[in-house]
Design a protein around this motif. Structure first.
Motif, mmCIF file in Angstrom:
data_model
loop_
_atom_site.group_PDB
_atom_site.id
_atom_site.type_symbol
_atom_site.label_atom_id
_atom_site.label_comp_id
_atom_site.label_asym_id
_atom_site.label_seq_id
_atom_site.Cartn_x
_atom_site.Cartn_y
_atom_site.Cartn_z
ATOM 1 N N ALA A 100 0.748 -1.357 0.075
ATOM 2 C CA ALA A 100 -0.026 0.189 -0.099
ATOM 3 C C ALA A 100 0.888 1.462 0.119
ATOM 4 C CB ALA A 100 -0.695 -0.104 1.274
ATOM 5 N N VAL A 101 0.432 2.301 -0.407
ATOM 6 C CA VAL A 101 0.816 3.583 -0.668
ATOM 7 C C VAL A 101 1.132 3.973 0.855
ATOM 8 C CG1 VAL A 101 0.837 5.946 -1.587
ATOM 9 C CG2 VAL A 101 0.072 4.184 -2.826
ATOM 10 N N SER A 102 -0.128 4.007 1.335
ATOM 11 C CA SER A 102 -0.188 4.673 2.788
ATOM 12 C C SER A 102 -1.455 3.834 3.725
ATOM 13 C CB SER A 102 -0.743 5.882 2.737
ATOM 14 O OG SER A 102 -0.552 6.793 4.079
ATOM 15 N N GLU A 103 -1.217 3.738 4.926
ATOM 16 C CA GLU A 103 -2.251 3.478 5.848
ATOM 17 C C GLU A 103 -2.552 4.390 6.493
ATOM 18 O OE1 GLU A 103 -1.516 -0.661 8.073
ATOM 19 O OE2 GLU A 103 0.428 0.558 7.604
ATOM 20 N N ILE A 104 -3.949 4.925 6.692
ATOM 21 C CA ILE A 104 -4.366 5.893 7.316
ATOM 22 C C ILE A 104 -5.491 5.780 8.247
ATOM 23 C CG2 ILE A 104 -5.261 8.328 7.242
ATOM 24 C CD1 ILE A 104 -4.399 8.257 4.100
ATOM 25 N N SER A 105 -5.268 5.813 9.609
ATOM 26 C CA SER A 105 -6.313 5.415 10.676
ATOM 27 C C SER A 105 -6.109 6.372 11.916
ATOM 28 C CB SER A 105 -6.341 4.150 10.787
ATOM 29 O OG SER A 105 -5.348 3.777 11.509
ATOM 30 N N SER A 106 -7.151 6.140 12.812
ATOM 31 C CA SER A 106 -7.162 6.401 14.083
ATOM 32 C C SER A 106 -6.078 5.627 14.807
ATOM 33 C CB SER A 106 -8.491 6.332 14.910
ATOM 34 O OG SER A 106 -9.502 6.985 14.284
ATOM 35 N N ASP A 107 -5.654 6.210 16.250
ATOM 36 C CA ASP A 107 -4.917 5.396 16.797
ATOM 37 C C ASP A 107 -5.928 4.146 17.597
ATOM 38 O OD1 ASP A 107 -3.420 3.846 18.950
ATOM 39 O OD2 ASP A 107 -3.090 5.829 19.905
ATOM 40 N N ASN A 108 -6.161 3.422 17.076
ATOM 41 C CA ASN A 108 -7.401 2.387 17.436
ATOM 42 C C ASN A 108 -6.916 1.819 18.965
ATOM 43 O OD1 ASN A 108 -9.452 2.655 15.486
ATOM 44 N ND2 ASN A 108 -7.876 1.874 14.195
ATOM 45 N N LEU A 109 -5.796 1.357 18.924
ATOM 46 C CA LEU A 109 -5.386 0.608 20.229
ATOM 47 C C LEU A 109 -5.467 1.829 21.352
ATOM 48 C CD1 LEU A 109 -3.959 -2.149 21.171
ATOM 49 C CD2 LEU A 109 -1.981 -1.071 21.317
ATOM 50 N N GLY A 110 -4.910 3.110 21.209
ATOM 51 C CA GLY A 110 -5.000 4.201 21.885
ATOM 52 C C GLY A 110 -6.554 4.443 22.430
ATOM 53 N N GLY A 111 -7.181 4.283 21.351
ATOM 54 C CA GLY A 111 -8.828 4.757 21.681
ATOM 55 C C GLY A 111 -9.577 3.715 22.462
ATOM 56 N N GLY A 112 -8.905 2.304 22.495
ATOM 57 C CA GLY A 112 -9.710 1.478 23.518
ATOM 58 C C GLY A 112 -9.009 1.818 24.843
ATOM 59 N N LEU A 145 -18.417 9.338 24.072
ATOM 60 C CA LEU A 145 -18.336 8.955 22.731
ATOM 61 C C LEU A 145 -16.708 9.076 22.234
ATOM 62 C CD1 LEU A 145 -21.484 10.220 20.669
ATOM 63 C CD2 LEU A 145 -20.964 7.760 21.630
ATOM 64 N N ILE A 146 -16.261 8.500 21.624
ATOM 65 C CA ILE A 146 -14.972 8.479 21.003
ATOM 66 C C ILE A 146 -15.010 8.796 19.526
ATOM 67 C CG2 ILE A 146 -12.575 7.682 20.790
ATOM 68 C CD1 ILE A 146 -13.078 6.199 23.236
ATOM 69 N N ALA A 147 -15.086 10.110 19.197
ATOM 70 C CA ALA A 147 -15.324 10.339 17.654
ATOM 71 C C ALA A 147 -14.010 10.359 16.900
ATOM 72 C CB ALA A 147 -16.011 11.788 17.810
ATOM 73 N N GLN A 148 -14.142 9.729 15.738
ATOM 74 C CA GLN A 148 -13.070 9.584 14.920
ATOM 75 C C GLN A 148 -12.905 10.907 14.097
ATOM 76 O OE1 GLN A 148 -11.397 5.432 13.893
ATOM 77 N NE2 GLN A 148 -13.764 5.237 13.727
ATOM 78 N N GLN A 149 -11.881 11.002 13.198
ATOM 79 C CA GLN A 149 -11.901 12.077 12.081
ATOM 80 C C GLN A 149 -11.970 11.356 10.723
ATOM 81 O OE1 GLN A 149 -8.340 14.043 13.340
ATOM 82 N NE2 GLN A 149 -9.362 14.931 14.904
ATOM 83 N N PRO A 150 -13.017 11.010 10.399
ATOM 84 C CA PRO A 150 -13.303 10.456 8.938
ATOM 85 C C PRO A 150 -12.948 11.255 8.178
ATOM 86 C CG PRO A 150 -15.278 10.332 10.294
ATOM 87 C CD PRO A 150 -14.294 10.631 11.312
ATOM 88 N N TYR A 151 -13.524 12.451 8.012
ATOM 89 C CA TYR A 151 -13.122 13.563 7.108
ATOM 90 C C TYR A 151 -11.923 13.617 6.686
ATOM 91 C CZ TYR A 151 -14.399 17.860 4.358
ATOM 92 O OH TYR A 151 -14.477 18.692 3.328
ATOM 93 N N LYS A 171 3.669 9.306 2.768
ATOM 94 C CA LYS A 171 3.872 8.608 3.863
ATOM 95 C C LYS A 171 3.334 7.228 4.134
ATOM 96 C CE LYS A 171 3.739 13.239 6.390
ATOM 97 N NZ LYS A 171 2.605 14.075 6.732
ATOM 98 N N LYS A 172 3.856 6.327 4.663
ATOM 99 C CA LYS A 172 3.581 5.025 4.650
ATOM 100 C C LYS A 172 2.504 4.969 5.900
ATOM 101 C CE LYS A 172 5.089 1.501 2.309
ATOM 102 N NZ LYS A 172 4.094 1.092 1.403
ATOM 103 N N LYS A 173 2.592 5.946 6.939
ATOM 104 C CA LYS A 173 1.318 5.579 8.063
ATOM 105 C C LYS A 173 0.936 7.110 8.707
ATOM 106 C CE LYS A 173 0.422 2.420 11.735
ATOM 107 N NZ LYS A 173 -0.285 1.473 11.124
ATOM 108 N N ILE A 174 -0.251 7.201 8.558
ATOM 109 C CA ILE A 174 -0.829 8.571 8.928
ATOM 110 C C ILE A 174 -1.780 8.227 10.182
ATOM 111 C CG2 ILE A 174 -2.149 10.590 8.519
ATOM 112 C CD1 ILE A 174 -1.149 10.552 5.855
ATOM 113 N N THR A 175 -1.647 8.861 11.209
ATOM 114 C CA THR A 175 -2.514 8.477 12.331
ATOM 115 C C THR A 175 -3.337 9.720 12.893
ATOM 116 O OG1 THR A 175 -0.803 6.925 13.355
ATOM 117 C CG2 THR A 175 -2.536 7.791 14.724
ATOM 118 N N THR A 176 -4.685 9.756 12.446
ATOM 119 C CA THR A 176 -5.467 10.777 12.800
ATOM 120 C C THR A 176 -5.852 10.828 14.373
ATOM 121 O OG1 THR A 176 -7.134 9.728 11.983
ATOM 122 C CG2 THR A 176 -6.269 11.066 10.523
ATOM 123 N N GLY A 177 -6.473 11.871 14.586
ATOM 124 C CA GLY A 177 -6.745 11.967 16.161
ATOM 125 C C GLY A 177 -8.458 11.552 16.235
#
Ligand code: T6T
Length: 327
Positions: free
Chosen positions: A134-146, A272-278, A298-304
């Motif tokens: 993959a060019v990039s993986e973009i997601s929330s910090d899901n482990l941190g969210g838990g 509620l833990i709201a992610q930043q899908p936009y 960027k190989k990895k981008i973590t959104t808040g």
């Protein structure tokens, strides 16, 4: 002597040549200001406020960069439904796809096949077991969210007690990481809290509601539920209401769709833990377009994420964090 017919044919030919030249100029002009990259966004599931909001970000950024974008998605969060969609997208030969894969294992090879077919792949939200193609993986910090969800439980139930998790199904990178983050945080908290089980809603609010009522019948002293995505949290709230336990059992939900915001306001859900899908959508298009133009990626981008509580739900930050149902 040329007949009128021949002359008018010639005239027509001249007009069409001019027309073609003009059309070519337009195409070149468009190409110069924007390359017109052809991107397909494959959602995790259709009709989910999280992916709808992501689509809004995808569309806005594509418009800004002059790319064209089409959105498709399975009717359920299910790799057996998402794979054929991916296959037909690959056959349509887009320049790039943005995709939230439904399963870490089942979508691995189909996505490698996309890359082999010359389609750039950007993973938005969920990922697969080995995402190196993959060019990039973009997601929330899901482990941190838990882990954050458990911190909220600690604040709301300082005395400790029984807690449980409602996830979606094993094999989804995001919700698996959230469930693990929560469970690990409970285990690390020194014995004041007991994790009584991890259940799975299959992304169906009705199943999450049944799980909740059954869990409350089995453990009437249950103190808190962590529901790790939108539909699980929606169902947990329904189950709490059906059991007449609103406000007595703490519910922490991931995501912030309209129904969840409503449940927060009426006191059935406490945070509620709201992610930043936009933003994930915006970043996804940026990465795809950069790759297609030979620019750095960027190989990895973590959104808040934003934690929304009844006290902050009507604030500007709370409102901005809520998901959209249309763009
Ligand atoms: O929580 C989001 C997303 O991050 C997850 O991967 C699947 O469920 C949602 O789409 C919410 O329904």
């Amino acid at each position: 002597m040329e007949s009128i017919r021949t002359r008018s044919k010639k005239a027509l030919a001249v007009v069409s040549t001019i027309g073609l030249a003009a059309a070519m100029t337009v195409a070149t002009a468009t190409g110069a200001s924007a390359k017109g990259e052809n991107i397909v966004f494959i959602q995790g599931v259709k009709g989910d406020g999280f992916y709808i909001t992501m689509e809004c970000g995808v569309k806005a950024e594509a418009k800004k960069l002059g790319a064209t974008v089409k959105t498709v998605g399975p009717a359920k969060f299910d790799a057996t439904l998402q794979k054929p969609i991916l296959d037909s997208v690959i056959a349509s030969k887009p320049d790039a796809i943005l995709i939230a894969p439904n399963d870490v294992n089942a979508m691995q090879r189909p996505l490698e096949a996309a890359k082999k077919a010359g389609v750039e792949v950007v993973l938005v939200d969920t990922t697969v077991k080995d995402p190196k193609f993959a060019v990039s993986e973009i997601s929330s910090d899901n482990l941190g969210g838990g882990k954050e969800a458990f911190k909220a439980v600690q604040q709301l139930v300082p005395g400790g007690g029984k807690v449980m998790g409602i996830g979606v199904k094993p094999g989804i990178s995001t919700t698996d990481a959230r469930d693990k983050g929560f469970k690990d945080a409970v285990a690390a908290s020194g014995g004041k809290y007991t994790f009584v089980g991890q259940e799975y809603s299959q992304n169906e609010p009705a199943i999450a509601a049944q799980i909740t009522t059954a869990a409350l019948a089995k453990n009437p002293d249950l103190k808190a539920i962590f529901a790790s995505n939108l539909f699980s949290a929606q169902g947990a709230a329904t189950g709490i209401k059906q059991a007449g336990k609103s406000g007595q059992v703490v519910v922490i939900g991931f995501d912030a769709g309209p129904d969840q915001i409503k449940a927060l306001k009426d006191g059935t859900v406490q945070a509620l833990i709201a992610q930043q899908p936009y933003q994930i959508g915006v970043d996804g298009v940026k990465q795809a377009v950069a790759k297609l133009n030979g620019k750095p990626t960027k190989k990895k981008i973590t959104t808040g994420f934003t934690i929304i509580t009844p006290a902050t739900v009507d604030s500007a930050a709370g409102k901005a964090a809520a998901y959209r149902s249309t763009c």
